[in-house]
Design an enzyme around this catalytic site. Structure first.
Site, PDB file in Angstrom:
ATOM      1  CG  ASP A 169      -5.002   3.333   5.378  1.00 61.48           C
ATOM      2  OD1 ASP A 169      -6.803   3.023   6.368  1.00 61.48           O
ATOM      3  OD2 ASP A 169      -4.718   4.208   5.296  1.00 61.48           O
TER       4      ASP A 169
ATOM      5  CG  HIS B 179      -1.918   1.635   0.929  1.00 59.39           C
ATOM      6  ND1 HIS B 179      -2.301   1.751   0.146  1.00 59.39           N
ATOM      7  CD2 HIS B 179      -1.999   2.072   2.201  1.00 59.39           C
ATOM      8  CE1 HIS B 179      -2.808   3.082   0.618  1.00 59.39           C
ATOM      9  NE2 HIS B 179      -2.788   3.260   2.313  1.00 59.39           N
TER      10      HIS B 179
ATOM     11  CG  HIS C 278      -5.465   7.679   2.398  1.00 56.10           C
ATOM     12  ND1 HIS C 278      -5.662   6.710   0.461  1.00 56.10           N
ATOM     13  CD2 HIS C 278      -4.714   6.839   3.029  1.00 56.10           C
ATOM     14  CE1 HIS C 278      -5.020   5.739   1.112  1.00 56.10           C
ATOM     15  NE2 HIS C 278      -4.231   6.167   1.899  1.00 56.10           N
TER      16      HIS C 278
ATOM     17  CG  ASP D  70      -0.677   5.773   2.693  1.00 57.84           C
ATOM     18  OD1 ASP D  70      -1.580   5.790   2.145  1.00 57.84           O
ATOM     19  OD2 ASP D  70       0.337   5.525   3.834  1.00 57.84           O
TER      20      ASP D  70
END
Length: 923
Positions: free
Chosen positions: A129, A17, A355, A19
């Site tokens: 997420d 994941h 996000h 980010d």
């Protein structure tokens, strides 16, 4: 030594994941992304047993990687086409609530476009997420032919021994469920009940593997509805586990009755669908962790660094309600539609939408870079708007102003919303220009321009009616043209600003006006329309009043507002609230035992700011002593990593001045009272909100969300323990009972709360100041204290109850969208001076998009139904066209419609409906 769990299949899906920026700034995260991707490509090319990797559902990672490693493009394409590297469908993993409906769709379109270029796309709605999930996501996915969504938040897994019983809403006994949008669209939902790291770092050592798998298998079996168990082999920024094939061979030896496969979502979903029970729970609408204690919902990211949200709202509006529709109108008049420029502007904006970016929950360096991206995207949008407007105004017939002489200065006002509207227009007009190419010496040039008579004058429309206006001489201005066919053309100009109220500007269209200098002969023009109707300002200098509402500023700076049509009066509006915050960028936490302060007992200084025939405004000034910051113990608690819910810090008794300037403004044709706020923040560790007591008797309210006015309860579920019950909004929050309602519109203020204080008070967050990121470590963020000047724009819209509320919703959308202006000369033209490109009607429908599809060249027009009842849409294009067809969020043509019959077609409750209109373009 072996385990015993027969008849199961363990699907291990490798991923990381990613980010894009978070606890490190973007380039540092990218540095590690390059290393991860290099290792991944080398591993997959070297080891055929390393079968698959899921690239986090976002194609921007390919852009970021190939910018540094362009020579790896062919290798990536080969792995993607072989189905080993799975990409898309999104461009970025956005925050769904803090980005607009159209931004969510542009994100999907851009991701699918990128994926096509590489040869394959993962048809999985991937939300690993996101901080909660929008209710309309299943409908958006279904329209894009995606029938499965995988997500990690929003639903509470209950794990009742795999027995489906009567569950409360937003709970599921299984990690598999059916997620249903408000319109009834459903997708299969895969909940990461044990998070997206439950198969991370699988041991190759037999003893360690036995312990690992005993625990992980039991946890997965607790929630799984089928024998197919999902294990996510990765986590945030997780490096590639290159020895995973060996780890799975070890697991197979330990558990001979379980099949361990290095899987992907295609294989896992296929197996899942063949084994699912018939009685999966149906979870409906928004997934915001409603049935939890409320401490981990991360909703207060909606108020972290509010300045970012405000810039985002402006950037989205420039693209959705400015650049796209204006470029579409210009395209219908022969100008090429700038697909490439719009895609660049959208992608630049969407790079701020992940996000951890738009949520404001990263380190300071991240958010500094975001400001630059917002500016870059807006600059491109502004250029598109300028080119489009310039093309259109040359083709608008302004010959009606020719009778006023050569010095008449026509201009065109554009309304890109879906409703006929008015509003205050401010336009800068060059009375005369002298270009440098004319060879006039600079001193002479300026002297000529300074002597021009520009005082006074009038604004007229194409029908010859004179409008009340204010004309301001701005003096000399340097400017330049950038022609497409020659070198730049600098000039000096004598410039003035005209301001007036334009009414009845057609939806999806424009209306022409002109400034006539006072030296020109105006003929038999009537007096300005509003001259005899008096001022909007009362004699007391404290009240504003038009035909619809009356607003009075009280001694404490609060506002009393009366809706004349319904007779309802709302008191105590616009009081400010201040409370401490010992939380972080993710979550608000008021200090133990603290009572929030308000300005209710302060005295305010009130004066008249503006008094014109079409608008009046009052200025309210307050100086408020508030605590300077939290006590020093907060820094110690942060250093010791004490979780914010357990902190005991309070605010210091030392105070600083919070100076607040509030302007309340009423237009003659306005349906609401505009409120502008300026405050100078010198305090830390606190929150400022504006309060709007409604005194309406209702247990629910409505908030503008993504393609819906979401209905939400005023009070939380029984499980909720957090004293705060904040929510997300886009354009408005609204309460109503059977007879009256109050809607509060905003620009970029995404957090609100409805207080159960006996008055159903709407509290809108204007500022939140905190000093740390939060989450898994200590990351100080001094810039998140947001020192300095801050502003906010709101509108208070009173209205009737029940069905009248959607008129207020439409007003809130118009409040967010400016009227655009383009200047031109006196000339004929094929386009009338007052014109709409699309005639449409439909009660309770909101126009969301007007653009041109890249693949087909069709004009794409989208609406959505605000309410839970069916309605009817009638749409007749005013431009020449070959066909009109139903479409979807991917802008594909569907069933052909009778486009010129004038009849409507049904639109179901909460339905998103898109039309594709094939234009006949001029030669």
């Amino acid at each position: 030594m072996t385990g015993t769990r027969g008849g199961k299949t363990a699907h291990v899906i490798s991923h990381s994941h990613w980010d894009r920026e978070w606890y490190l700034p973007f380039e540092k995260h990218r540095y590690h992304l390059i290393k991860l991707m290099d290792r991944l490509v080398e591993t997959m090319e070297r080891d055929p047993a390393y079968r698959s990797f899921h690239l986090d559902g976002q194609t921007i990672l390919l852009e970021d990687y190939l910018t540094v490693r362009p020579e790896r493009r062919e290798s990536l394409q080969r792995l993607i086409r072989e189905g080993r590297l799975n990409i898309g469908p999104w461009y970025v993993l956005q925050d769904e609530f803090l980005t607009s409906g159209e931004a969510n769709i542009r994100n999907l379109l851009a991701g699918l476009r990128d994926a096509r270029e590489f040869g394959a796309v993962s048809k999985l709605g991937y939300f690993p997420d996101s901080f909660g999930h929008i209710g309309q996501a299943p409908q958006i996915l279904q329209q894009a032919d995606i029938d499965v969504a995988a997500f990690g938040r929003g639903v509470k897994p209950t794990g009742f021994n795999n027995e489906v019983t009567e569950q409360a809403a937003y709970e599921s006994p299984y990690s598999e469920l059916l997620w249903e949008a408000p319109d009834g669209s459903q997708v299969l939902g895969i909940l990461f009940a044990n998070w997206y790291s439950n198969g991370n770092e699988v041991p190759t050592d037999s003893e360690q593997a036995l312990s690992f798998w005993d625990e992980r298998l039991a946890a997965a079996e607790k929630y799984a509805s089928t024998p197919h168990l999902l294990f996510m082999n990765g986590c945030d920024h997780q490096p590639v586990q290159t020895d995973l094939p060996q780890a799975l061979r070890t697991a197979a030896e330990l558990y001979p009755d379980i099949e361990f496969i290095h899987s992907d979502f295609n294989a896992y979903v296929k197996a899942l669908k063949q084994s699912m029970p018939d009685d999966l729970s149906v979870i409906r609408g928004e997934l915001r962790s409603q049935r939890t204690d409320g401490w981990g919902t991360l909703v207060n990211t909606a108020s972290a660094r509010i300045y970012l949200k405000q810039r985002n709202e402006r950037g989205q509006t420039l693209l959705e309600k400015g650049a796209e529709p204006l470029a579409a109108y210009a395209h219908l008049l022969g100008l090429d539609y700038p697909h490439h420029q719009l895609l660049h502007a959208w992608k630049t904006l969407m790079q701020n939408h992940p996000h951890d970016s738009i949520c404001g929950c990263s380190v300071d360096e991240v958010h500094r870079e975001m400001v630059t991206r917002f500016e870059k995207s807006s600059q491109t949008a502004e250029c598109i708007i300028a080119d489009s407007v310039a093309h259109i105004v040359k083709r608008v017939d302004t010959s009606a102003f020719g009778g006023y002489g050569e010095q008449a200065l026509p201009f065109v006002v554009f309304n890109t919303t879906g409703w006929k509207r008015g509003g205050i227009v401010s336009a800068e007009l060059d009375v005369s220009r002298i270009y440098f190419r004319e060879g006039v010496e600079f001193g002479e040039m300026k002297a000529r321009l300074k002597t021009l008579p520009v005082n006074g004058g009038a604004i007229v429309d194409a029908e010859g009616r004179q409008l009340a206006s204010i004309v301001t001489d701005l003096g000399l201005r340097f400017g330049y043209d950038l022609p497409d066919d020659r070198f730049r053309q600098p000039y000096f100009a004598r410039t003035l600003r005209v301001e007036f109220e334009a009414d009845d500007v057609p939806a999806c269209g424009h209306r022409a006006f002109a400034y006539i200098p006072s030296s020109q002969e105006l003929g038999e023009l009537p007096e300005p329309r509003f001259a005899s109707e008096g001022s909007l300002l009362a004699d007391d200098g404290r009240s504003l009043e038009n035909d619809r509402i009356k607003a009075t500023v009280e001694d404490n700076g609060s506002v009393t507002l009366t809706d004349k049509a319904g007779g309802r009066t709302f008191r105590g509006l616009c009081i400010y609230e201040n409370a401490g915050d010992v939380g972080n960028e993710y979550m608000y936490r008021q200090p133990n035992g603290e009572t929030a302060q308000t300005t209710e007992l302060l005295q305010a200084q009130v004066k008249v700011l503006t008094d014109t025939p079409y608008e009046a405004a009052l200025e309210i000034e307050q100086e408020w002593q508030i605590p300077e910051e939290a006590e020093a113990s907060l820094a110690r608690e942060r250093d010791e990593l004490i979780w914010f819910t357990g902190r005991r810090s309070v605010r210091t008794e030392q105070t600083v001045a919070l100076r607040i300037r509030t302007v309340v403004r009423l237009q003659r044709g306005g349906r609401g009272l505009q409120v502008n706020v300026e405050l100078n923040n010198t305090a830390r560790d606190h929150r400022v909100r504006m309060l709007f007591p409604t005194d309406l008797r209702t247990d629910v309210h409505y908030a503008d969300s993504i393609f819906e006015a979401a209905r939400r309860d005023n009070e939380p579920a029984a499980e909720w323990r957090n004293p705060s019950y904040c929510h997300h909004q886009q354009a408005f929050v609204s309460l109503h009972d059977e007879t009256a309602g109050l809607t509060i519109a905003n620009k970029g203020l995404n957090e609100y709360e409805v207080l159960c204080d006996g008055r159903n008070t709407i509290a809108v967050t204007l500022l939140r100041s905190v000093g740390e990121l939060g989450d898994w470590g200590l990351f100080p963020t001094p810039e998140a204290q947001c020192p300095g000047m801050h502003g906010a724009e709101l509108m208070i819209i009173p209205h009737g109850g029940g069905g009248q509320r959607t008129d207020a919703y439409a007003e809130a959308y118009q409040f967010q969208t400016p009227l655009y202006v383009g200047t031109t000369g006196v000339h004929g033209g094929a386009v009338p001076p007052s014109y709409s490109w699309l005639n449409w009607s439909g009660r309770d429908l909101a126009l969301s998009a007007f653009k041109v599809a890249e693949d087909t060249g069709d004009v794409i027009v989208r609406w959505f139904n605000w309410i839970g009842e069916a309605t009817e849409l009638a749409a007749i294009p005013a431009f020449a066209h070959e066909r009109m067809a139903m479409s979807d969020v991917l802008e594909r043509r569907g069933e052909t419609l009778e486009s010129d019959s004038g009849g409507g077609f049904p639109v179901g409750p909460h339905r998103i409906v898109t039309l594709a209109i094939t234009p006949q373009l001029p030669d």
